[in-house]
Motif scaffolding. Structure first.
Motif, PDB file in Angstrom:
ATOM      1  N   TYR A 172       8.264  48.018  68.586  1.00 39.68           N
ATOM      2  CA  TYR A 172       8.686  49.352  68.178  1.00 39.68           C
ATOM      3  C   TYR A 172       9.417  50.055  69.320  1.00 39.68           C
ATOM      4  CZ  TYR A 172       8.499  54.230  66.767  1.00 39.68           C
ATOM      5  OH  TYR A 172       8.837  55.525  66.465  1.00 39.68           O
ATOM      6  N   VAL A 173       8.871  49.976  70.520  1.00 42.38           N
ATOM      7  CA  VAL A 173       9.509  50.610  71.671  1.00 42.38           C
ATOM      8  C   VAL A 173      10.896  50.014  71.898  1.00 42.38           C
ATOM      9  CG1 VAL A 173       9.352  51.043  74.151  1.00 42.38           C
ATOM     10  CG2 VAL A 173       7.294  51.167  72.723  1.00 42.38           C
ATOM     11  N   GLU A 174      10.993  48.687  71.796  1.00 44.53           N
ATOM     12  CA  GLU A 174      12.310  48.056  71.970  1.00 44.53           C
ATOM     13  C   GLU A 174      13.302  48.515  70.910  1.00 44.53           C
ATOM     14  OE1 GLU A 174      13.329  44.215  73.408  1.00 44.53           O
ATOM     15  OE2 GLU A 174      11.214  43.615  73.363  1.00 44.53           O
ATOM     16  N   SER A 175      12.835  48.651  69.676  1.00 43.02           N
ATOM     17  CA  SER A 175      13.754  49.068  68.615  1.00 43.02           C
ATOM     18  C   SER A 175      14.243  50.502  68.844  1.00 43.02           C
ATOM     19  CB  SER A 175      13.096  48.934  67.240  1.00 43.02           C
ATOM     20  OG  SER A 175      12.045  49.867  67.061  1.00 43.02           O
ATOM     21  N   ILE A 176      13.391  51.355  69.423  1.00 42.97           N
ATOM     22  CA  ILE A 176      13.825  52.709  69.756  1.00 42.97           C
ATOM     23  C   ILE A 176      14.837  52.676  70.898  1.00 42.97           C
ATOM     24  CG2 ILE A 176      13.072  54.955  70.613  1.00 42.97           C
ATOM     25  CD1 ILE A 176      12.339  54.312  67.681  1.00 42.97           C
ATOM     26  N   MET A 177      14.639  51.788  71.860  1.00 45.23           N
ATOM     27  CA  MET A 177      15.622  51.617  72.928  1.00 45.23           C
ATOM     28  C   MET A 177      16.975  51.203  72.342  1.00 45.23           C
ATOM     29  SD  MET A 177      13.260  49.719  75.831  1.00 45.23           S
ATOM     30  CE  MET A 177      14.497  49.739  77.144  1.00 45.23           C
ATOM     31  N   VAL A 178      16.945  50.307  71.356  1.00 46.67           N
ATOM     32  CA  VAL A 178      18.184  49.869  70.706  1.00 46.67           C
ATOM     33  C   VAL A 178      18.797  51.006  69.901  1.00 46.67           C
ATOM     34  CG1 VAL A 178      19.127  48.308  68.953  1.00 46.67           C
ATOM     35  CG2 VAL A 178      17.581  47.432  70.722  1.00 46.67           C
ATOM     36  N   HIS A 198      23.601  55.065  61.428  1.00 52.53           N
ATOM     37  CA  HIS A 198      23.943  53.801  62.082  1.00 52.53           C
ATOM     38  C   HIS A 198      22.931  53.422  63.160  1.00 52.53           C
ATOM     39  CE1 HIS A 198      28.089  53.981  60.325  1.00 52.53           C
ATOM     40  NE2 HIS A 198      27.915  52.670  60.384  1.00 52.53           N
ATOM     41  N   ALA A 199      22.496  54.394  63.968  1.00 50.45           N
ATOM     42  CA  ALA A 199      21.516  54.067  65.004  1.00 50.45           C
ATOM     43  C   ALA A 199      20.212  53.566  64.385  1.00 50.45           C
ATOM     44  CB  ALA A 199      21.262  55.286  65.879  1.00 50.45           C
ATOM     45  N   SER A 200      19.799  54.177  63.277  1.00 48.17           N
ATOM     46  CA  SER A 200      18.583  53.729  62.587  1.00 48.17           C
ATOM     47  C   SER A 200      18.791  52.353  61.951  1.00 48.17           C
ATOM     48  CB  SER A 200      18.182  54.752  61.523  1.00 48.17           C
ATOM     49  OG  SER A 200      17.911  56.009  62.111  1.00 48.17           O
ATOM     50  N   TRP A 201      19.999  52.092  61.493  1.00 46.13           N
ATOM     51  CA  TRP A 201      20.326  50.800  60.890  1.00 46.13           C
ATOM     52  C   TRP A 201      20.173  49.674  61.910  1.00 46.13           C
ATOM     53  CZ3 TRP A 201      21.149  48.384  56.437  1.00 46.13           C
ATOM     54  CH2 TRP A 201      21.885  47.186  56.427  1.00 46.13           C
ATOM     55  N   TYR A 202      20.742  49.855  63.103  1.00 42.40           N
ATOM     56  CA  TYR A 202      20.650  48.791  64.108  1.00 42.40           C
ATOM     57  C   TYR A 202      19.254  48.717  64.708  1.00 42.40           C
ATOM     58  CZ  TYR A 202      25.517  48.040  63.318  1.00 42.40           C
ATOM     59  OH  TYR A 202      26.703  47.740  62.698  1.00 42.40           O
ATOM     60  N   GLU A 203      18.557  49.823  64.776  1.00 42.61           N
ATOM     61  CA  GLU A 203      17.135  49.805  65.134  1.00 42.61           C
ATOM     62  C   GLU A 203      16.362  48.904  64.177  1.00 42.61           C
ATOM     63  OE1 GLU A 203      13.467  52.797  64.148  1.00 42.61           O
ATOM     64  OE2 GLU A 203      15.340  53.713  64.802  1.00 42.61           O
ATOM     65  N   ALA A 204      16.613  49.077  62.870  1.00 42.14           N
ATOM     66  CA  ALA A 204      15.893  48.289  61.858  1.00 42.14           C
ATOM     67  C   ALA A 204      16.314  46.825  61.883  1.00 42.14           C
ATOM     68  CB  ALA A 204      16.129  48.886  60.473  1.00 42.14           C
ATOM     69  N   MET A 205      17.605  46.566  62.087  1.00 41.04           N
ATOM     70  CA  MET A 205      18.076  45.188  62.147  1.00 41.04           C
ATOM     71  C   MET A 205      17.485  44.446  63.342  1.00 41.04           C
ATOM     72  SD  MET A 205      22.070  45.197  60.975  1.00 41.04           S
ATOM     73  CE  MET A 205      22.136  43.428  61.219  1.00 41.04           C
ATOM     74  N   TYR A 206      17.413  45.151  64.477  1.00 38.10           N
ATOM     75  CA  TYR A 206      16.836  44.532  65.673  1.00 38.10           C
ATOM     76  C   TYR A 206      15.356  44.212  65.441  1.00 38.10           C
ATOM     77  CZ  TYR A 206      15.673  43.712  70.567  1.00 38.10           C
ATOM     78  OH  TYR A 206      15.241  43.142  71.746  1.00 38.10           O
ATOM     79  N   ALA A 207      14.634  45.140  64.831  1.00 40.63           N
ATOM     80  CA  ALA A 207      13.214  44.915  64.571  1.00 40.63           C
ATOM     81  C   ALA A 207      13.009  43.739  63.628  1.00 40.63           C
ATOM     82  CB  ALA A 207      12.591  46.181  63.983  1.00 40.63           C
ATOM     83  N   GLU A 208      13.927  43.558  62.672  1.00 36.26           N
ATOM     84  CA  GLU A 208      13.807  42.428  61.758  1.00 36.26           C
ATOM     85  C   GLU A 208      14.070  41.111  62.492  1.00 36.26           C
ATOM     86  OE1 GLU A 208      15.093  41.628  57.308  1.00 36.26           O
ATOM     87  OE2 GLU A 208      16.864  41.584  58.613  1.00 36.26           O
ATOM     88  N   GLU A 209      15.137  41.076  63.274  1.00 36.16           N
ATOM     89  CA  GLU A 209      15.520  39.829  63.932  1.00 36.16           C
ATOM     90  C   GLU A 209      14.553  39.433  65.039  1.00 36.16           C
ATOM     91  OE1 GLU A 209      19.186  38.309  66.721  1.00 36.16           O
ATOM     92  OE2 GLU A 209      19.698  39.440  64.903  1.00 36.16           O
ATOM     93  N   LYS A 210      14.076  40.393  65.805  1.00 30.60           N
ATOM     94  CA  LYS A 210      13.270  40.087  66.987  1.00 30.60           C
ATOM     95  C   LYS A 210      11.767  40.142  66.723  1.00 30.60           C
ATOM     96  CE  LYS A 210      16.939  39.683  69.572  1.00 30.60           C
ATOM     97  NZ  LYS A 210      17.367  38.367  70.123  1.00 30.60           N
TER      98      LYS A 210
END
Length: 487
Positions: free
Chosen positions: A312-318, A344-356
């Motif tokens: 979660y912390v990493e996704s917020i960093m992203v 868009h920032a929330s979109w890439y936050e969510a995509m990163y959380a899914e992938e990682k």
């Protein structure tokens, strides 16, 4: 055109001749604005700021006003008898316009400057304001934020003018130079790259400059007992993190993740758009993290409290990193275009959380869809948000502009396909880099890339009171809670 001295003589003679008459006068100072529907008095008409040069002198106490000098270099876009600047919460001592002393007055949250002579369309305008910048009496999100050892800035959405005189609207981006003088035991940092550092007696002056234009709401100056940690990101990008010196070792596992985050974002949308990046970790309780340009602001507690899982912390960093493309490099033309930033920032936050971290994007979007009608009822549609609550400007940042707007992007990807959506994202951040853009610009670009008119799609998804059916998920439902009946 009359020569300046003859113009003044003529004006004096006319004034004397009409002493017994009601004389025509310039309008009384009044706050102006550029017509933003959410912040009607924000920004000022008649000029385009090209550059700011701002000097702060910090005496060592974050409960005392800083001495400051703000220099503004602008281009005049229409004839002006007076010039409005956004500024409040400081004392103005002197103002000069093009090297000459100028009269000034306050009106609302505007500083109204009257130069000796009108400034003509097409001319250059150089304003120097000597003033104070007061960190007292502010809450989180209102300009200066006091930390345990100094100060940081949090200017979103309309608080930069609590710190320095400016044209405080993202539609008018400019280059910035900061010069910060502070006791030598402290470290001062700002947006961009450091250009100078000089010690004189017990104080040190630090200078920083941006290589790309920036909106006032993204300005950042930090003063405190900080460590500056440097490393290298993709393609040799300088990465600079600023953290409380006592926490440098404790925070290193988090800091070391940033180059990987940069690589991941570049894989999604293309090259990082600025000269440097890093995180600024402040010992302060703001209730949010903030994408100040090239140096994102984070609360210390998000990394040290242990209250959040690592993914979660990493996704917020992203999330804050993604803003460097979406919101910083490509800035909103009006605050109603905020969904383009946060969605868009929330979109890439969510995509990163899914992938990682295997946090399902589809499940997150389905949950957002369930709540979407309630979010729209409370905050308005994504591209037509309701004004912030009176006295609570930060209330503009409601759920509808976060996952409620990511939902629009999910629906768009469902409609035009992943390949076209990826091309759209890259074209958006490259085509409008270092500029401003609107919702209409995004819709037009999406239509061109998709090869068909998407105006009906965007009208429903961005402006509708109810959430449209989700393409590919006919079973998804969003049900607004009925408002209580009046008695």
């Amino acid at each position: 055109m009359l020569h300046t001295s003859r113009r003044r003589l003529r004006a004096a003679l006319l004034a004397a001749a009409s002493a017994t008459l009601v004389a025509a006068a310039l309008p009384s100072p009044a706050p102006l604005g550029i017509g933003d529907p959410l912040f009607p008095h924000l920004g000022n008409p008649g000029y385009d700021v090209l550059a700011y040069d701002i000097a702060f002198t910090y005496g060592g106490s974050n409960s005392k006003p800083l001495d400051a000098v703000t220099k503004i270099d602008a281009r005049v876009t229409r004839r002006l008898d007076s010039v409005n600047l956004d500024f409040t919460h400081g004392t103005v001592r002197t103002v000069e316009v093009n090297g000459l002393p100028a009269e000034f007055a306050t009106a609302g949250e505007d500083l109204v400057v009257t130069p000796p002579d009108a400034v003509e369309e097409g001319s250059r305008l150089r304003i120097t304001v000597t003033h104070t910048s007061d960190p007292r009496g502010t809450k989180g999100g209102e300009g200066w934020v006091r930390t345990s050892d100094g100060l940081v800035m949090a200017n979103q959405a309309d608080a930069a003018h609590r710190v320095f005189p400016s044209n405080d609207h993202p539609a008018d981006k400019a280059y910035f130079t900061f010069r910060i003088t502070a006791p030598s035991e402290l470290t001062a940092v700002a947006n961009g790259v450091r250009t100078a550092k000089a010690q004189a007696g017990s104080t040190t002056t630090w200078a920083y400059r941006t290589s790309h234009p920036m909106a006032t709401e993204l300005a950042q100056v930090s003063i405190g007992r900080s460590a500056v940690v440097r490393r290298v990101g993709p393609h040799g990008l300088p990465v600079r993190d600023v953290v409380p010196a006592a926490d440098r070792t404790k925070l290193e596992p988090w800091l070391s993740k940033t180059p990987g985050h940069l690589e991941w974002m570049e894989q999604q949308v293309g090259p990082y758009p600025f000269e440097t990046y890093g995180v600024l970790i402040a010992d302060a309780d703001t209730g949010y993290e903030l994408e100040t340009q090239t140096l994102s602001l984070f609360e210390r507690s998000i990394f040290t409290s242990g209250a959040y899982p690592e993914w979660y912390v990493e996704s917020i960093m992203v999330h804050e990193l993604a803003h460097q493309w979406f919101g910083n490099s490509v800035s909103p033309r009006t605050w109603s275009d905020l969904w383009l930033n946060e969605g868009h920032a929330s979109w890439y936050e969510a995509m990163y959380a899914e992938e990682k971290a295997h946090q399902s994007l589809e499940l997150r979007m389905r949950d957002a869809y369930k709540q979407s009608d309630n979010w729209r009822a409370a905050g308005g549609p994504p591209a037509a948000p309701k004004p912030p609550t009176a006295g609570q400007k930060i209330s503009l940042f409601r759920p509808v502009v976060y996952d409620g707007s990511s939902l629009v992007l999910y629906a768009l990807r469902q409609t035009i396909g992943k390949e076209a959506f990826g091309r759209l994202e890259r074209a958006w951040v490259s085509g409008y880099r270092d500029g401003t853009a609107t919702t209409a610009d995004f819709a037009a670009l999406a239509s061109r890339i998709a090869g068909r008119d998407l105006s009906v799609f965007f009208k429903a998804w961005l402006y509708g009171e109810r959430t449209p059916p989700m393409p590919g998920h006919a079973d998804w439902r969003s049900k607004a809670v009925a408002a209580p009946k009046a008695h």
